[in-house]
Motif scaffolding. Sequence first.
Motif, short mmCIF file in Angstrom:
data_model
loop_
_atom_site.label_atom_id
_atom_site.label_comp_id
_atom_site.label_asym_id
_atom_site.label_seq_id
_atom_site.Cartn_x
_atom_site.Cartn_y
_atom_site.Cartn_z
N ASN B 266 0.82 -1.22 0.00
CA ASN B 266 0.00 0.00 0.00
C ASN B 266 0.85 1.27 0.00
OD1 ASN B 266 -2.50 -1.11 -0.11
ND2 ASN B 266 -2.69 -1.34 2.11
N GLN B 267 1.88 1.23 0.81
CA GLN B 267 2.62 2.46 1.06
C GLN B 267 3.99 2.50 0.37
OE1 GLN B 267 2.03 5.23 2.52
NE2 GLN B 267 0.43 5.01 4.05
N CYS B 268 4.80 1.49 0.73
CA CYS B 268 6.24 1.60 0.48
C CYS B 268 6.59 1.38 -0.99
CB CYS B 268 7.01 0.61 1.32
SG CYS B 268 6.41 0.58 3.02
N VAL B 269 5.74 0.56 -1.66
CA VAL B 269 6.15 0.11 -2.98
C VAL B 269 6.11 1.23 -4.01
CG1 VAL B 269 4.00 -0.61 -4.06
CG2 VAL B 269 6.06 -2.05 -4.29
N ARG B 270 5.50 2.32 -3.62
CA ARG B 270 5.52 3.45 -4.54
C ARG B 270 6.95 3.87 -4.87
NH1 ARG B 270 2.01 8.02 -2.10
NH2 ARG B 270 2.74 7.08 -0.17
N LEU B 277 8.32 -9.16 -5.67
CA LEU B 277 7.08 -8.91 -4.94
C LEU B 277 5.95 -8.73 -5.94
CD1 LEU B 277 5.59 -8.23 -2.29
CD2 LEU B 277 6.33 -5.86 -2.60
N MET B 278 4.82 -9.46 -5.66
CA MET B 278 3.67 -9.37 -6.57
C MET B 278 2.52 -8.66 -5.87
SD MET B 278 4.37 -10.93 -9.40
CE MET B 278 5.58 -12.05 -10.04
N ARG B 279 1.77 -7.92 -6.67
CA ARG B 279 0.55 -7.35 -6.12
C ARG B 279 -0.51 -8.42 -6.00
NH1 ARG B 279 0.92 -1.79 -6.39
NH2 ARG B 279 2.38 -1.04 -7.94
N ALA B 280 -1.62 -8.08 -5.36
CA ALA B 280 -2.69 -9.05 -5.16
C ALA B 280 -3.22 -9.55 -6.50
CB ALA B 280 -3.82 -8.41 -4.35
N ASP B 281 -3.19 -8.66 -7.54
CA ASP B 281 -3.72 -9.08 -8.83
C ASP B 281 -2.71 -9.85 -9.67
OD1 ASP B 281 -1.96 -7.15 -9.49
OD2 ASP B 281 -3.40 -5.80 -10.44
N GLY B 282 -1.58 -10.16 -9.08
CA GLY B 282 -0.61 -11.00 -9.77
C GLY B 282 0.38 -10.24 -10.62
N THR B 283 0.25 -8.91 -10.71
CA THR B 283 1.24 -8.16 -11.48
C THR B 283 2.42 -7.82 -10.59
OG1 THR B 283 0.10 -6.13 -10.89
CG2 THR B 283 -0.44 -7.09 -13.02
N PRO B 284 3.60 -7.72 -11.18
CA PRO B 284 4.76 -7.37 -10.37
C PRO B 284 4.66 -5.94 -9.86
CG PRO B 284 5.35 -7.46 -12.69
CD PRO B 284 3.97 -7.96 -12.59
N ALA B 285 5.09 -5.74 -8.64
CA ALA B 285 5.07 -4.39 -8.07
C ALA B 285 6.36 -3.69 -8.44
CB ALA B 285 4.92 -4.47 -6.56
N ILE B 286 6.26 -2.73 -9.32
CA ILE B 286 7.46 -2.01 -9.76
C ILE B 286 7.39 -0.58 -9.26
CG2 ILE B 286 8.77 -1.19 -11.75
CD1 ILE B 286 7.64 -3.60 -13.26
N ALA B 287 8.42 -0.20 -8.55
CA ALA B 287 8.46 1.16 -8.02
C ALA B 287 8.72 2.15 -9.13
CB ALA B 287 9.55 1.27 -6.96
N ALA B 288 8.09 3.28 -9.02
CA ALA B 288 8.32 4.35 -9.99
C ALA B 288 8.34 5.65 -9.20
CB ALA B 288 7.21 4.37 -11.02
N PRO B 289 8.92 6.67 -9.77
CA PRO B 289 9.00 7.92 -9.02
C PRO B 289 7.62 8.36 -8.56
CG PRO B 289 10.20 8.10 -11.06
CD PRO B 289 9.49 6.79 -11.10
N ASP B 290 7.57 8.74 -7.36
CA ASP B 290 6.30 9.09 -6.75
C ASP B 290 6.03 10.57 -6.96
OD1 ASP B 290 4.90 10.06 -3.98
OD2 ASP B 290 4.19 8.11 -4.70
N PRO B 299 15.96 3.45 -2.05
CA PRO B 299 16.75 2.21 -1.98
C PRO B 299 15.91 0.96 -2.27
CG PRO B 299 17.30 3.63 -0.15
CD PRO B 299 16.15 4.27 -0.85
N ASN B 300 16.52 0.06 -3.02
CA ASN B 300 15.90 -1.21 -3.30
C ASN B 300 16.02 -2.08 -2.05
OD1 ASN B 300 15.69 -4.01 -4.17
ND2 ASN B 300 15.71 -3.17 -6.26
N LEU B 301 14.88 -2.59 -1.57
CA LEU B 301 14.89 -3.27 -0.27
C LEU B 301 14.95 -4.80 -0.38
CD1 LEU B 301 12.32 -1.10 1.71
CD2 LEU B 301 14.79 -0.90 1.60
#
Lengths: 502, 403, 662, 371
Positions: B266-270, B277-290, B299-301
């Motif tokens: 919800n918060q950090c992956v922005r 790490l996958m989202r609930a809908d199965g897509t990969p969670a990719i960080a992008a500039p917020d 930093p990549n965690l």
Amino acid sequence: MTAIDMNSVMTKSDTVSGTNLFSKISSWLLTTSHHRIGRLMVSVSLLWTVAVVVVGVVLGVERISSSTDLIDPGSTTQLFSIFRVGLIFGSVAPMTLGIALAIVPMQIGSQVLAFARGAAFGAYLWFFGMIIVGVSYIGNGGPGGGDPQMVDLFILGLGLVIAGLLVVSASIATTILTSRRAGMTLIDAPIFVWSSLVTSISLILTLPVMAGALIYVAVDHSYERSTFGATDGINAWIGWALTSPQIFLLAVSTLGVLAQIVGTMVRGRQPLRGGLLIGIGVMSTALIGTVTQSFYSLQLNGNLSDVAKSLLPFLLFNALPMLGVLIVLGLCLLAMKNEKAKPSASFVLAFFGVGMVLTGMLGNVLLRINDLKLSNTVFEEAVLVYVGYGVVLSSLGAIAYFGPRIWGRKMPTMPVIGLGLIGVLGVVFAALPYYIAGFTDQPAGSISGQLGDNSQIWNSVATAGQTIFLVFVVAFVGLVIKSSRSGEIADEAIFETVQANS
Amino acid sequence: MTSVWIMLVKKSRAILGFAAISIVAASCGTNAPQDTWQPKGPNSKIIDDLQRPVFAVAGIIGLIVAVAVIYTLIKYRDRGQPIPEQTHGKPALEITLTIIPALILAVVAVFTFGAIFKLAKTDDTEMIINVTGQQWWWEYDYPTQNEFGITQPIISSGQLVMPVGTKVLLRETSRDVIHSYWIPALNGKRDAVPGRVQTLRLEADAPGIYAGQCTEFCGLSHANMRMEAVALSKADFAKWVANQQAAYVAPAKDSLAQQGEEVFLNQCVRCHQVNGLMRADGTPAIAAPDENVWSGSAPNLTHLMSRNTFAGASFDLLSKQCRDEVWNAPSDVVGTKYLAGVTEECLNQKDLRSWLRNAPAMLPMYANATQLKATGGKYRGMPYLALTEDDISKLVAYLLTLK
Amino acid sequence: MAIIERETEVTATGIDIATPTTTYGVLKRPVAATGWRAWVFTVDHKKLGLMYGATAMFFFIVGGVEALLIRLQLAAPNGKVLNADLYNQMFTMHATTMVFLFVMPMAAGFANYFIPLQIGARDVAFPRINALGFWLLLFGGIFINLSWFLGGAADGGWFMYAPNSGPVFSPTHGIDFWAFGLQIAGVASLTGSINLIVTVLNMRAPGMTLMKMPIFTWMMTVVQFLLLFAVPVITVALFLLSFQRNFGARFFDVAAGADPLLWQHLFWIFGHPEVYILVLPSFGIVSEVLPVFSRKPLFGYPFVVFSGAAIGFVGWGVWAHHMFASGLGPVSVAVFSLTTMAIAVPTGVKIINWTLTMWGGKLVFSTAMKFSIGLIVLFTVGGLSGVTHSVAPSDTQQTDTYYIVAHFHYVLFGGAVLGIFSGFYYWWPKMFGKMLSERLGNWNFWLMVIGMNLTFGPMHILGLQGQPRRMYQWTEARAGEGLFNFAFWNLVASIGSFVLAVGILLFLINVVITARNPTKSPLDPWNSRSLEWMTSNPPKEHNFDVIPTVHHLDEFFHRKYEEDPATHTMRQIATAEEVLAEQERNADKHIHMPSPSYWPIVLAGAVPIITFGMIFSHLIAVVGGVILLFASFGWALEPSTAPESDFENQAAHGTALDKVGH
Amino acid sequence: MFSTGFKYFLGVTVLSIAALIMSLFVLDQVAIAGVAISMLIVVTALLAGIAVVTRDGQTTTSTPDASNELASQSMWPLVTSIGVVLLALGLVTSSIVFFTGVIVLLAALAEWMIQSWSERASKDKNYNAAARKRVLNPIEFPVLAALGLGVVIYSFSRIMLTVNKTTGATLFIVFGALVLIAGILFAVKPELKRSLVVAICVFGAVGIFTAGVISATSGVREELVAAKAESHELPECGAERSEHFDKEATGTLSLRSSVSATIELLDGKLTAQVVGFNKPQNTVTVRRSTPTSLIFRNLDAKEYRLVAELGTRTLVEPEGATEKNLVCTQLTAQGSEQLLLLDIAKSPKAGTSYSLTVPGVEGQSIELVVP
């Protein structure tokens, strides 16, 4: 009185001029010396005179036969307009004012003009204005012209001309009124000064009316309202300033020139000076009134009250000016009876100049008689030619008379007289046939179609007259230039003659 | 000439002791982690060999001047002697005294040139690590290098991990302002300039943790922008690489950690990426500039708990005791200790929690929140997220699973 | 008339010439000889010099307080005196203040006061521009410091590296104030340098060839040339920065393809010559003081002159040694390494020559002399640590650590500041007619020297131990073990800084005591050598009653002494009083001095209004622009020498001439 | 008692009144004539009043000052009239001429006024001249200098835009050399005749101006015309070619120094020379959100361009549709180089990748790794 202060002949600003060409030219262009400004104006107006007479020649040639086709028939109106405008605003008006600029301060003992730079400014405005007017004519922008931009340009150019002449007039009038040498009252001022004062004030009083008319026409033309007739209305609205009797105003100074010359010739106090002044005054006063002229003419048929009603303005605008001229002329001739009088060359020019003007005025008397049906015939043109060329003649006389005082060399007597007579001949030939042709109903401002009986003869003679006048003007200018460079050195005697005025 | 130089190098300690008391005193303060006189690798050794004799020569000249001045002062003090002859100089003497320092400097220049070009060599590189500076942390990424077992790019931050005895070349750049990368024990500084890629040689002789510090002023938290280079033996390094390339292990179902994963999504992956790490809908969670953060990356965690620090290297992820254990470990076991990573017992809960609670309060990141007009209202660094204590506990539990 | 700005000659070309009675378009000239008007509207180089000095001293105290705060913050780990933001502003402003608002104006003050005196001129070439320069500097300095009260001062370091100086990374107006303020001060430096160059080249006393010019004037001339070429560079850089910050330009924006190193090159092309701009004036002072108190001419005067000029030249080719860690590439690094070593040679020549000046002399240890000797020794330390920086690989370890801080403080404090204090003690009687207390001066000297060594000496060690600069806190984690770790040395430095502060405070006390002491100083208290001592203390408004004709270097000395041909020692032939009396006997009868003017201060006052408007509202800038235009025309319309009628009373006008008559 | 002028104007007034009365009786169109004559009456009456009050401006004791003041030569009447003429012409032709006229007119009037004022400042000519200078020089010099410089610069720029690049460089050198020579000449020969110096300067200025006018009338060089016509936006990565796209990296020192990798196309093979790597690479790491410059160097005979394929982007319209996200260089001729500035915000999705390709060269690509 001593009219001419020798020290003022070369003012300090003249002596500044350097030796090289550049500084010579710049000292002329930047001058504030009254006689330089005057000479500039006179010189340029002489050029315009030549140009105008050339136009007159061309028009005359065109008229000889209705089939001759030197010029595009479409531009006839403009060519006639050039002749009129050029003669009045390019030649006559600036020439009289220019001579006044050059001479007046000397005569009243002032070293400078009031608003000397203003006068220079006015002269340049007139100069550029006339150029613009000329250009606009070439670009089909004169009265009745078809190129809207050029028409605008024409109106603006004419406006500049008027503004320039106004400024010059104001300078002359102010000089006369404020810069006279100590002890010289206005009544003591030489007669030429008087005539110049009257001319300049008359112009100041009447030219703004023309300027106003121009503004109306300009606005009308710009916004295409046609209330004032748009381009065709130009002639209608400003034409009064280019026709008699308004143009007689410019002849006022010719009277001054004549009286001045006569005064010199008789070597004594001019008799009946007050009479001269009255003559000039009467003439000018009546003429100032002509700004109000609507169409006036004398109606002879009809009931008495109608005749009387038309007689009054007819007399006011014709008889009074003529009366003035006649007074001056008569008094001058009277003075000539003095045995000391010795006719001078310039007298011939001035005298015949005034005579031509008078002839023109006489013509105008006839012109304004309705029953003669002379209006809109070449008769009208002849009046203009008589007056205009008359003033030119007279002005050249003034140059011949005053010139030596400026450049210090005499004009040769005989050539001046001879040339003067040729000039008179030219004027008479150029104008008189049209008086006659006017009675044959040759229409004014037309070069083709029905030109009336014997039109070829009259037109040929008129053309010859124009040509003679052209030759005269050119020759006279040449003579002036020659004698100013290599003429006999004028002795003091010349200047003494001026004393005669006092 | 060279032999003289070598002799100077060898005897430099003694000469120094004689010449510059202050520098002796400097060596009294031992084991400063960033001491510039304690080379731990061949590159810093090159520098050290150069600077010791230079300092010695400088010290000697200084002494000579001081002695000469003091001698003059004593000898020619005003004792009532007459005003001396007004001599205006002795050109020969002056020229000599001009040439002598010039010659000394010429000698120094020769050796300096050698060192400059040695330190600029890149053709003997064995391993490449990309380093990216950002206010106020460093990102390290390892391009694919099969000879080290790096079959897919590794991305990390906070600590540079490198094998010993290997000529490592850093390719430095920056995302915002100019930073400078400096591990004094291994080499001198090299600025990380945005838009440029600049290289710096590093090589460690022995396993250990070497401290460094950003040395180009880079804004508010410049003082907190630290770095640590961890040199591991080649075997340990291979283990580290293997761990970094290990696939993402999702937290056990219905555990606190799994709730933490939701909070994270919800918060950090922005801003923060956790590879795999996958989202609930199965897509990969990719960080992008917020939209709230000006600078483009965080930093990549992935495998956070394999590092000893967080928030770049500003704070310890290990409790003080555990940290000291790693840092003070002898070089043969330091690798093992380091690879143990962060366990729940060793976790520096206090700092991590307060960081999650309100990061800007722990690290100065922008002077005044009202003055962010220039950045369009975006601030730098980690924002205040208004997490509840509950969320924080969940997140900590989740982060602990990122071995 | 001793100035180049001449009044328009109104010559009579004829009789009955009306003399104009009013000055066109301007107010009456301010002609007060006393009171605040006499200072505010003055164009007298001496008054301006003193005002430069006072301004510089004020900013020295401001910068000093900033330094003390910095040292307080760093005295212990995790200092809490200042927060990160304030700390960054503090070190930025400390450097800016000390460089631009203390040392440079102080040097300008000395130059203004003493160059015309030393070359036997009555004023500088452009007196009103001189006044303009001073007011611009003062207003620029105030303008920069205004930022403290308007949202925070500049926080990017005095080097202001891009892109950290961009609006994104420093959103407060501090850097705007900084950039505009320095541009204003830059104009002041530029006008001042042109003025002094023209003065020195054109207005020397008859007989004074360039190689007979006092060495202080020589060094200042070199400095003016450096300024003339260096200031435009920084002005361009600041201009770009201002545009970047205020008008959305992208000169240093990497995303637009810019290279941030452009700023560094621009800055250091100015920044390195700036170092010489800062120390050469003190070199000049020392080169004046040492011969006087050694009773010997400067050893190898041509060498000192040419080494000064050489420093001026080579100083342009070394800027990139500030950027050894920036990634220039090995070839550039090697070249700049070499040039940096090369510049050590002429600097070394100076040290050698000073020492040899004292050698064989008759040394009098006045306070001025002590400061000069202190400079020789301490500057040498700074110079030698500078040489270690020229070794580029070594520099990559030490740059941006406290070792650098130590180095340049030894150069700038041990060099520039000690020289300036030497100048204070040496020239105080000349400027004020009273001598500073030598007893207090002794304390002042020792406290300052000890204080500065305590402060900056340990910084060498801190730097070598790896403490970077510009860190608002240091942590114990990186402090090292043992007694002599970061903590110890930081504490020593902090204590030292307060010792230093006490030393400077003693100087201020000394000034106050001297001012209250009615005792006048002798005419020639130090048995001096150059022309400025050949007039009264303090000098008259027109400096010299008669412009002296110069025959020797150290003309004044040679008028007092002649060589005994047998022993080659010098014997006195005249006292200073006799020399002065001789001057007064032959006094010039007609001396025209430039008149005071309102316009320099009005014009200078308009500039900060414009820059203020650039930052906050362009409307204000328009107002400032109008004032500027108004003042420019007022200036242009004003004759440089006021017509007689402008003087309120003839007595005020007569002062200069009356004095001559005595 | 009554001055002549008064009598004259009084006479005119009386006659005008008579004329008015007459016109009321006589003329049909009374209105305009009546108004005009009334105005005439008012004016002449006023003049008469003035004449009597001022006694015709009579000065009986001394010649009025005004008649002795010699107005000095002045260019301002001429310039003012030119201004008026320009203004009038401008009304008809174009606003530029009009405003030029306004400016010339205002400037000339200002100069004229100040000159007139200064000449009355005192009786001392030199002093007056000095006064005028003090007032006007501060305005004149800057304005004239700006104008002069403007004309020279503008003319020079016209010349430079007209001649081709090589000639331009040559001309620049020649001009520079001439200026230098003239400067040196003036410096070493201070005794040089003033007129000669002026002549040289005027000759130079007029020469440049003339050349400028000629150049301006003959138009800018072809390439610039073409360049103006074409779009300078980064083009679609299609087949078109921009002749004058002036972004070749070849001569750009600063960009070359900050390049991250050089992509080379040789014999149909695409390789990457990456800073720090000794061997050619087939992957290039581009760090997230970091501006990264790549140079594309084409060593093959044909013209190629480098295209970075950066995944897909969603289109606004039609909604939901996507297109390839491409960034590319210009077509690059053999042996030349072009710069590609990348700033990638997001890593590729798992299973996809970003790459660099060259259209027309099959099977060659370099992977862009965005960790």
